[in-house]
Design an enzyme around this catalytic site. Sequence first.
Site, PDB file in Angstrom:
ATOM      1  N   SER A 170      -0.267   0.745  -8.712  1.00 45.75           N
ATOM      2  CA  SER A 170      -1.112   0.306  -7.577  1.00 45.75           C
ATOM      3  C   SER A 170      -2.764   0.913  -7.871  1.00 45.75           C
ATOM      4  CB  SER A 170      -0.747   1.212  -6.535  1.00 45.75           C
ATOM      5  OG  SER A 170       0.558   0.708  -6.189  1.00 45.75           O
TER       6      SER A 170
ATOM      7  N   MET B  76       0.949  -1.013  -0.186  1.00 41.84           N
ATOM      8  CA  MET B  76      -0.031  -0.096  -0.137  1.00 41.84           C
ATOM      9  C   MET B  76       0.870   1.244   0.025  1.00 41.84           C
ATOM     10  SD  MET B  76      -2.699   1.480   2.917  1.00 41.84           S
ATOM     11  CE  MET B  76      -2.226   0.281   4.050  1.00 41.84           C
ATOM     12  N   PRO B  77       0.753   1.950  -1.127  1.00 41.70           N
ATOM     13  CA  PRO B  77       1.670   3.040  -1.222  1.00 41.70           C
ATOM     14  C   PRO B  77       1.040   4.401  -0.298  1.00 41.70           C
ATOM     15  CG  PRO B  77       0.993   2.613  -3.229  1.00 41.70           C
ATOM     16  CD  PRO B  77       0.438   1.634  -2.384  1.00 41.70           C
ATOM     17  N   ILE B  78       1.861   4.880   0.400  1.00 40.98           N
ATOM     18  CA  ILE B  78       1.457   6.325   1.167  1.00 40.98           C
ATOM     19  C   ILE B  78       2.266   7.294   0.869  1.00 40.98           C
ATOM     20  CG2 ILE B  78       1.276   7.227   3.498  1.00 40.98           C
ATOM     21  CD1 ILE B  78       1.110   4.193   4.538  1.00 40.98           C
TER      22      ILE B  78
ATOM     23  N   ARG C  79      -2.678   5.578  -0.217  1.00 34.82           N
ATOM     24  CA  ARG C  79      -3.081   6.626   0.643  1.00 34.82           C
ATOM     25  C   ARG C  79      -2.415   7.988   0.572  1.00 34.82           C
ATOM     26  NH1 ARG C  79      -6.123   3.280   0.911  1.00 34.82           N
ATOM     27  NH2 ARG C  79      -6.776   2.095   2.355  1.00 34.82           N
TER      28      ARG C  79
END
Length: 75
Positions: free
Chosen positions: A34, A1-3, A40
């Site tokens: 993604s 999950m990229p933030i 996020r």
Amino acid sequence: MPIAMLYLLEGRDRETKERVIREVTGALERSLGSPPEKIRVILQEIPSESWGGGGVPLGKKELPERGRGEEQREG
């Protein structure tokens, strides 16, 4: 999950922040592949008195006037 965490000077309106979140999400989706629902984006707003550059707090800097063809934008 990229933030993605972005630090901005406080004071931008809701529409601007929504646009930033949408655009950053799109950039991460395109560059990383993604799915958007996994991305996020966190906007951390900083008061101008807590932001500085060159050893000087922003509130104490002599800033150029806005509206003369160039918008002053820091952060």
